[in-house]
Design a protein around this motif. Structure first.
Motif, PDB file in Angstrom:
ATOM      1  N   GLY A   1      -0.914  -6.118 -10.429  1.00 20.93           N
ATOM      2  CA  GLY A   1      -2.013  -5.171 -10.429  1.00 20.93           C
ATOM      3  C   GLY A   1      -1.614  -3.842  -9.828  1.00 20.93           C
ATOM      4  N   LEU A   2      -2.237  -2.779 -10.314  1.00 23.56           N
ATOM      5  CA  LEU A   2      -1.994  -1.421  -9.814  1.00 23.56           C
ATOM      6  C   LEU A   2      -3.339  -0.722  -9.671  1.00 23.56           C
ATOM      7  N   ASP A   3      -3.634  -0.229  -8.468  1.00 23.06           N
ATOM      8  CA  ASP A   3      -4.840   0.547  -8.207  1.00 23.06           C
ATOM      9  C   ASP A   3      -4.431   1.953  -7.802  1.00 23.06           C
ATOM     10  N   ILE A   4      -4.905   2.941  -8.562  1.00 23.28           N
ATOM     11  CA  ILE A   4      -4.670   4.349  -8.245  1.00 23.28           C
ATOM     12  C   ILE A   4      -6.021   5.033  -8.206  1.00 23.28           C
TER      13      ILE A   4
ATOM     14  N   GLN B   1       0.861  -1.175   0.000  1.00 21.85           N
ATOM     15  CA  GLN B   1       0.000   0.000   0.000  1.00 21.85           C
ATOM     16  C   GLN B   1       0.903   1.232   0.000  1.00 21.85           C
ATOM     17  N   VAL B   2       1.083   1.839  -1.174  1.00 18.00           N
ATOM     18  CA  VAL B   2       2.021   2.953  -1.326  1.00 18.00           C
ATOM     19  C   VAL B   2       1.524   4.170  -0.565  1.00 18.00           C
ATOM     20  N   ASN B   3       0.268   4.512  -0.794  1.00 23.34           N
ATOM     21  CA  ASN B   3      -0.377   5.595  -0.057  1.00 23.34           C
ATOM     22  C   ASN B   3      -1.874   5.319  -0.025  1.00 23.34           C
ATOM     23  N   GLU B   4      -2.666   6.292   0.416  1.00 28.06           N
ATOM     24  CA  GLU B   4      -4.097   6.054   0.570  1.00 28.06           C
ATOM     25  C   GLU B   4      -4.781   5.706  -0.740  1.00 28.06           C
ATOM     26  N   GLN B   5      -4.283   6.251  -1.871  1.00 33.30           N
ATOM     27  CA  GLN B   5      -4.916   6.018  -3.169  1.00 33.30           C
ATOM     28  C   GLN B   5      -4.242   4.941  -4.005  1.00 33.30           C
TER      29      GLN B   5
END
Length: 497
Positions: free
Chosen positions: A68-71, A31-35
């Motif tokens: 996977g990447l979620d932004i 989890q890189v950041n909140e988004q």
């Protein structure tokens, strides 16, 4: 079936076993950041396989990678897998020189344009790439008067699939929920080459004679009889469904999907379902739906020494009616499903020759498939649970297979230990045209796990513990018999971090 892979785990597992089994897998999440969230999964599996009376093994090698990447509202997914199934049985016979390799690559991009308590609107673009290289024995040297080597043939094909989807939903003030969408699909066979060890370059034909032996199995590009396979299918679809909650006990679903396959077929597929809860522990569901499948390029246009396509094939249609009853308590549930399937114009592979060495595709007569499916799970004190399933077909299946089968799983947990014993029972299969008969049989398996710590676990897994010898039916064999998998044992170690 909806397969959901891990996206919030950090773990590694390793395994080894008999018949040359070895595997490794990992799951990573950050989890890189909140988004922003990243994840990846991967697995490698290999086994040399067991030795069969035909002088071959059944080896396996597979690779699977996913990321996977979620932004925020954007989601990107990618997958790749490769499978090798050489040796054993391919096309018309057993041979150590049989080859089979397939590759699949997938990438998708989706975005949620609107996401509120009452409305959603999203778009998705997905692209899939599939490639297969295969070659199977079709004639032995002993049966070839003018050749000194076995004859092999197979496809070297590449296909792609592009899908664009728009999906929306809205919940009205009265609780009614409406879902709808548009979809466009472009499927294309981009490559249709031949793999063979015999080929006459001057005539462009397969001639199984010593002067035309290639020394090994090679890929022959632009093979004329395969060029009709390089076809394109375009499908435009629209769908919608409305959910009507009449009361707390009764809910109605009404939906339909219209698919138009350019220059081939079009169809409207309706769907209706009603859910009724007469009491707290009981749920009844009655549903009816229709679906269809258009023939694929191989079924329509194949042209080789093993399969001949049929351009006159029609689409397959299925009408399904199901009555479901579910009883659920805190420590026990049972499901029963009574199904009635009406099958229309189903496509099946049928032999063209008396020795089952050449096949074509044919639209079979309409058929009916009725039966019942049962499953239940019971949790008892002292960390013991029991799961069971049973399926019974009332009609003879269209393809030769068992009419009844069942499974049971018993789990027992004690401190850091878990013991799981499973069994699969299958009814007899009789195929008079091939003199094939397989009596009913039971396969037993087990898993023993030891929780070494909060983050690590050691497991022992066994399949077909009693090494039950059984056959499955395959029309390519003169006697219809292909040997099933024997005993397999493996040790697994998993660590989380």
């Amino acid at each position: 079936m909806n397969i959901v892979t891990k996206s919030h785990a950090n773990e590694i597992s390793l395994a080894v076993g008999n018949v040359g089994q070895a595997s490794a897998a990992f799951s990573l999440s950050q989890q890189v950041n909140e988004q922003t969230h990243l994840f990846a999964n991967g697995a490698y599996n290999r086994k040399s396989g067991e030795r069969y009376p035909q002088g071959v093994k059944d080896p396996l090698q597979s690779i699977y990678l996913e990321a996977g990447l979620d932004i925020d509202k954007l989601a990107v997914r990618g997958r790749y897998n490769q499978v090798e199934l050489n040796d054993f049985l391919n096309l018309g016979g057993y041979s150590e020189a049989n080859q089979h390799q397939s590759e699949n690559a997938f990438i998708s991009l989706s975005y949620d344009w609107l996401d509120t308590d009452t409305s959603t609107f999203s778009s998705k673009v997905a692209y899939t790439h599939h490639q297969i290289q295969s070659a199977g024995l079709i004639a032995t040297a002993d049966s070839l008067p003018l050749a000194s080597y076995d004859s092999f043939i197979g496809p070297a094909w590449r296909t792609s699939d592009l899908t664009i989807n728009l999906d929306a939903s809205h919940e009205f003030d009265n609780g009614w929920l409406f879902n709808s969408g548009l979809e466009y699909n472009h499927a294309e066979q981009q490559k249709a080459d031949l793999r063979s060890n015999y080929f006459d370059v001057s005539s462009g034909e397969i001639i199984v004679e010593d002067p035309f032996y290639q020394g090994s199995i090679v890929t022959i590009s632009n093979y004329a009889p395969f060029q009709s396979l390089q076809a394109t299918f375009e499908t435009r679809s629209i769908y919608g469904q409305i959910k009507v909650p009449y009361s707390e006990q009764f809910t109605l679903f009404l939906g339909a999907r219209y698919d138009d396959v350019k220059d081939l077929d079009s169809n409207l597929s309706p769907r209706i379902a009603a859910i009724y809860r007469p009491a707290e522990a009981h749920t009844l569901k009655l549903q009816y739906g229709e679906s269809f499948r258009t023939p694929v390029t191989n079924e329509l246009y194949s042209n080789d020494d093993v399969t001949i396509g049929n351009p006159n094939l029609k689409s397959e249609y299925v009408k399904t009616t199901e009555l479901v009853w579910r009883y659920e308590r805190q420590d026990w549930h049972v499901n029963s499903v009574f199904f009635y399937n009406q099958l229309h114009d189903f496509i099946n592979i049928v032999p063209l020759s008396a020795d089952n060495t050449q096949f074509t595709f044919a639209t079979q007569l309409d058929d009916t498939n009725r039966g019942v499916e049962l499953d239940s799970m019971l949790r008892l004190p002292n960390d013991f649970s029991l799961e069971a399933t049973y399926t019974q077909y009332f009609d003879t299946p269209m393809k030769p297979t068992f009419k009844r089968f069942a499974s049971v799983i018993a789990n027992y947990e004690y401190q850091q230990w878990l013991l799981s014993v499973n069994g699969v029972w299958r009814d007899e299969v009789n195929v008079q045209t091939s003199n094939f008969k397989q009596p009913a049989y039971l396969l037993l398996g087990a898993v023993v796990s030891w929780q070494l710590s909060a983050r690590s676990q050691l497991s022992f897994k066994a399949h077909n513990i009693l090494d039950k010898q059984y056959d499955v039916f395959d029309p390519r064999m003169a006697d219809g018999a292909v040997a099933g998998v024997g005993s397999e044992y493996s040790v697994h170690y998993q660590i989380k971090f």
